[in-house]
Design a protein around this motif. Sequence first.
Motif, PDB file in Angstrom:
ATOM      1  N   VAL A   1       0.863  -1.182   0.000  1.00 48.03           N
ATOM      2  CA  VAL A   1       0.000   0.000   0.000  1.00 48.03           C
ATOM      3  C   VAL A   1       0.901   1.233   0.000  1.00 48.03           C
ATOM      4  O   VAL A   1       1.958   1.230   0.639  1.00 48.03           O
ATOM      5  CB  VAL A   1      -0.908   0.029   1.253  1.00 48.03           C
ATOM      6  CG1 VAL A   1      -1.707   1.322   1.335  1.00 48.03           C
ATOM      7  CG2 VAL A   1      -1.842  -1.170   1.275  1.00 48.03           C
TER       8      VAL A   1
ATOM      9  N   ARG B   1      -6.348   6.376   1.981  1.00 49.62           N
ATOM     10  CA  ARG B   1      -7.280   7.216   2.751  1.00 49.62           C
ATOM     11  C   ARG B   1      -7.833   6.482   3.968  1.00 49.62           C
ATOM     12  O   ARG B   1      -8.784   6.949   4.592  1.00 49.62           O
ATOM     13  CB  ARG B   1      -8.435   7.652   1.859  1.00 49.62           C
ATOM     14  CG  ARG B   1      -8.109   8.750   0.847  1.00 49.62           C
ATOM     15  CD  ARG B   1      -9.398   9.260   0.200  1.00 49.62           C
ATOM     16  NE  ARG B   1      -9.216  10.498  -0.570  1.00 49.62           N
ATOM     17  CZ  ARG B   1      -8.872  10.530  -1.844  1.00 49.62           C
ATOM     18  NH1 ARG B   1      -8.621   9.410  -2.493  1.00 49.62           N
ATOM     19  NH2 ARG B   1      -8.729  11.681  -2.481  1.00 49.62           N
ATOM     20  N   LEU B   2      -7.292   5.311   4.291  1.00 50.96           N
ATOM     21  CA  LEU B   2      -7.647   4.610   5.534  1.00 50.96           C
ATOM     22  C   LEU B   2      -9.125   4.219   5.600  1.00 50.96           C
ATOM     23  O   LEU B   2      -9.722   4.220   6.681  1.00 50.96           O
ATOM     24  CB  LEU B   2      -7.294   5.474   6.756  1.00 50.96           C
ATOM     25  CG  LEU B   2      -5.935   6.130   6.804  1.00 50.96           C
ATOM     26  CD1 LEU B   2      -5.762   6.904   8.102  1.00 50.96           C
ATOM     27  CD2 LEU B   2      -4.819   5.114   6.665  1.00 50.96           C
ATOM     28  N   VAL B   3      -9.752   3.856   4.461  1.00 53.50           N
ATOM     29  CA  VAL B   3     -11.193   3.575   4.514  1.00 53.50           C
ATOM     30  C   VAL B   3     -11.525   2.088   4.651  1.00 53.50           C
ATOM     31  O   VAL B   3     -12.699   1.715   4.630  1.00 53.50           O
ATOM     32  CB  VAL B   3     -11.912   4.143   3.267  1.00 53.50           C
ATOM     33  CG1 VAL B   3     -11.893   5.651   3.297  1.00 53.50           C
ATOM     34  CG2 VAL B   3     -11.303   3.589   1.990  1.00 53.50           C
ATOM     35  N   GLY B   4     -10.493   1.236   4.739  1.00 55.44           N
ATOM     36  CA  GLY B   4     -10.754  -0.164   5.090  1.00 55.44           C
ATOM     37  C   GLY B   4     -11.446  -0.987   4.032  1.00 55.44           C
ATOM     38  O   GLY B   4     -11.997  -2.042   4.334  1.00 55.44           O
TER      39      GLY B   4
ATOM     40  N   CYS C   1      -9.958  -2.418   1.397  1.00 52.89           N
ATOM     41  CA  CYS C   1      -8.958  -3.142   0.608  1.00 52.89           C
ATOM     42  C   CYS C   1      -9.495  -4.471   0.079  1.00 52.89           C
ATOM     43  O   CYS C   1      -9.208  -4.857  -1.057  1.00 52.89           O
ATOM     44  CB  CYS C   1      -7.717  -3.407   1.444  1.00 52.89           C
ATOM     45  SG  CYS C   1      -7.244  -2.047   2.501  1.00 52.89           S
TER      46      CYS C   1
ATOM     47  N   LYS D   1      -3.562   0.742  -3.278  1.00 52.30           N
ATOM     48  CA  LYS D   1      -2.957  -0.590  -3.158  1.00 52.30           C
ATOM     49  C   LYS D   1      -2.021  -0.788  -4.341  1.00 52.30           C
ATOM     50  O   LYS D   1      -2.372  -0.473  -5.471  1.00 52.30           O
ATOM     51  CB  LYS D   1      -4.042  -1.679  -3.197  1.00 52.30           C
ATOM     52  CG  LYS D   1      -4.740  -1.909  -1.868  1.00 52.30           C
ATOM     53  CD  LYS D   1      -5.935  -2.824  -2.019  1.00 52.30           C
ATOM     54  CE  LYS D   1      -5.584  -4.244  -2.380  1.00 52.30           C
ATOM     55  NZ  LYS D   1      -6.783  -5.130  -2.389  1.00 52.30           N
TER      56      LYS D   1
ATOM     57  N   PRO E   1      -6.083   0.524   6.616  1.00 55.88           N
ATOM     58  CA  PRO E   1      -6.094  -0.598   5.686  1.00 55.88           C
ATOM     59  C   PRO E   1      -6.525  -1.860   6.409  1.00 55.88           C
ATOM     60  O   PRO E   1      -6.447  -1.934   7.638  1.00 55.88           O
ATOM     61  CB  PRO E   1      -4.652  -0.705   5.205  1.00 55.88           C
ATOM     62  CG  PRO E   1      -3.885   0.352   5.841  1.00 55.88           C
ATOM     63  CD  PRO E   1      -4.762   1.102   6.785  1.00 55.88           C
TER      64      PRO E   1
END
Length: 470
Positions: free
Chosen positions: A80, A111-114, A116, A125, A253
């Motif tokens: 990432v 952007r840390l939005v989970g 993935c 990614k 992530p």
Amino acid sequence: MLIRKDERWFVQPNPVTGAAEDWPVTRAVLDRHYDQAEKILAPQRYPLDVEPYASTPKTLAFRGAAQRAGLDWSLPNLAVTFGNPGHPAVPGEPIAEAEPNLHGRTRYTCRLVGECDVGCNFGSKNSLDYNYLSMAQREGAVLRTRCEVRRFAPRPEGGFSVWYVEHSSEDEGHRTNTSGLELHAVVCDRLVVSAGTFGTTYLLLKNRDSFPLVSKQLGTRLSGNGDLLGFIRRSKSWAKDGGVTGFAPSLGPVITSTLRVADTVDGGNGPGYYIQEGGLPGFAQWALEAADTPDEAVRATRFAAREVWGAIRHTPKSDLGGEISLLLGGGEDSDGLMILLGMGRDTPNGVMSLRDKWLELHWDLARSRTYFDRVKATMARLAHELDAEFEVNPLWYLRKVITVHGLGGCPMGRNVDEGVVDSTGQVFNYPGLFVADGSVMPGPVGPNPSLTIAALSDKFADALIEPGCA
Ligand code: SF4
């Protein structure tokens, strides 16, 4: 997660006899291929030393629990991009690429939005389309998407023929008679099959009549790389200590950190493994909340009652925002959830075969019981450290596990009696036919297998380009 296979884990118990056996490749041989793969995949560690990353609840909670339990916690490489090389990590910043990617679109830092697991919408990614496939296309490779290989066979004059069908985007969502799709054919001097553990094994089993000298080991040595899903819920201590409401599983992530437990071969007292904290997309958190129907129903009834009462009394006061949040509730259930992903050295005693043209799988979990019990015990220990409850994936009670890391089926060996391919990925008895994916593993990798698959593929590519060099 990009972790190299542990040096001593290239020796494993034979799935039948239990005797120690060596993989046909060693860490020493693979290290330069790991280097090459890492150069292209450009991994970065989760930047836990700077905000906003430094306050990622699930990572801090997991680290705290692991360290209190005396376990070996770390921040491994991730595929990432959090920051442009040489610059600090910042969410949502354009990624400066040396050459344009095959999509011709700008990528942005994480952007840390989970999300993935369901696909990154921001290009954060370092997935294969942004590196290997873009490089291949720049070198002239023709990428045929939406194509499904149906058959392949050696050609009498040498090389191979491949027959495939194309799935049109117009048919998407419509019932389609795919057996009637037009067959296209291509010929080649060398053929690399990379359809993944289940896809490649299925294709070779399905085309076995065209390859009668393929090893009898085809379909064997399947393992789930020891994958086990667990959950930590309702921590009584974390929220208070951390000053946050819960583990916030959709912030960050999907995986940010790991812990490692040694194996008997490197100082442990049983099969070795890794445990990582997982995550889920925000919409899945709402789905979880909605799934909690009893509570939801109570809240909905109260909401309706208040609305009706307000209407009867014609009260001008309207606090819709407050009402909606009362209706939705605090999200404790989903926010208080930590997902645990275990992986490691299970027993590769699974066998795949074809039944009525479908892939069938026989895998005896009992042979890996000691391994799974160790992983479950450590997960329960983490929950204990967080004063919380531990729940294993409910399928466990049906003696089933979910794996996202299926390996084996076309195992590497030193000869045709031991494996389907040799240590260069070439299929025994079929020069020019190669397999390059997770199906060549003669057993579990242990950590997340993607980097080892990439390193082996790099080794096989060298052998394909320069026979005798790898
Ligand atoms: S958390 Fe995952 S899906 Fe979200 S931006 Fe980062 S890499 Fe992409």
